[in-house]
Design an enzyme around this catalytic site. Structure first.
Site, short mmCIF file in Angstrom:
data_model
loop_
_atom_site.label_atom_id
_atom_site.label_comp_id
_atom_site.label_asym_id
_atom_site.label_seq_id
_atom_site.Cartn_x
_atom_site.Cartn_y
_atom_site.Cartn_z
N ALA A 93 3.38 2.34 -5.53
CA ALA A 93 4.35 1.61 -4.75
C ALA A 93 5.00 0.57 -5.56
CB ALA A 93 3.77 0.76 -3.63
N ALA A 137 -2.05 5.61 1.43
CA ALA A 137 -3.23 4.80 1.55
C ALA A 137 -3.50 4.12 2.85
CB ALA A 137 -3.00 3.85 0.48
N LEU A 190 1.00 -1.14 -0.09
CA LEU A 190 0.06 -0.01 0.01
C LEU A 190 0.85 1.13 0.00
CD1 LEU A 190 -2.68 -0.87 2.59
CD2 LEU A 190 -3.00 -0.76 0.39
N ASP A 191 0.61 2.19 -1.01
CA ASP A 191 1.32 3.48 -0.81
C ASP A 191 1.18 4.09 0.56
OD1 ASP A 191 1.44 3.12 -3.54
OD2 ASP A 191 -0.03 4.62 -4.13
N PRO A 192 2.21 4.82 0.72
CA PRO A 192 2.37 5.60 2.39
C PRO A 192 1.02 6.33 2.43
CG PRO A 192 4.57 5.79 1.31
CD PRO A 192 3.62 5.26 0.32
#
Length: 166
Positions: free
Chosen positions: A124, A46, A42-44
Site C-alpha cells: 500500500a 490484510a 493496510l493492504d486490501p
C-alpha cells in the site's frame, strides 16, 4: 467528537473504504464537518487493526504511526505467486516437504534487527501519489528505494506440515 477508533479491518476492502464508512456513519448522525483519516494503511488483502482518527485527533496520526506494530502471517511453502501473496496467480510450485522449522529459522534470522527493506510492488506504499499495489495490478513495475525497518523479534505461533491450508 474527537479521538481514535481501533477498527478491525476485514479482508477485501481498502483503508480508505473504512474511512469513508466512518465518515458516512458520522454524517448520518449529524456530524458532517469532522475530519476523518487513518494512521497507516493496510493492504486490501490484510486484516487487522486500522487506527482511524476523528476530529482533532487527525493531527496526531503521525505519532500513532511511529509506534511498534505487530504482524501475524500464515505461510505456505512450495507455491510462488505473481504478487508474492495469496491473491496472486500461481506461477511456480514445488515440493516443500523437505523444509524444516530449523531451515526457516536460519533463513529468517538475518531479518531481525535494523535492516533495509525494498517494499514489494504489492504493498500500500505510495509512489508519486499512486499505491504500489494499484500499479502492480496494472502490470507496471517501478524502482523502489530500500527503507529502514526494525524487526524486534519473530515468534512462531504454529508449524503444521500435515495441512496444506495452514
Amino acid at each position: 467528537m474527537q479521538g481514535f477508533l481501533n477498527i478491525d479491518k476485514p479482508q477485501g476492502i481498502t483503508s480508505h473504504d473504512v474511512v469513508n464508512k466512518v465518515r458516512w456513519m458520522l454524517k448520518s448522525r449529524g456530524l458532517k464537518r469532522l475530519k476523518v483519516g487513518h494512521a497507516g494503511t493496510l493492504d486490501p488483502m490484510a486484516t487487522g487493526v486500522l487506527v482511524v482518527c476523528v476530529g482533532a485527533a487527525s493531527r496526531l496520526s503521525e505519532y500513532v504511526m511511529g509506534h511498534e506494530k505487530v504482524y501475524r502471517a500464515t505461510v505456505q511453502f512450495g507455491v510462488e505467486t505473481d504478487s508474492y501473496d495469496a491473491d496472486g496467480e500461481t506461477v511456480a510450485a514445488a515440493d516443500a516437504s523437505h523444509i524444516t522449522r530449523e531451515m526457516v529459522e536460519a533463513a529468517l534470522s538475518p531479518f531481525i534487527g535494523h535492516i533495509l527493506q525494498v517494499p514489494p510492488m504489492h504493498s500500500a506504499i505510495k509512489k508519486d501519489g499512486k499505491k504500489l499495489y494499484d500499479l502492480a495490478r496494472a502490470g507496471i513495475t517501478i524502482e523502489r528505494e530500500p527503507r529502514p525497518v526494525h524487526i524486534r523479534r519473530l515468534m512462531w505461533l504454529g508449524w503444521d506440515t500435515t495441512n496444506p491450508d495452514r
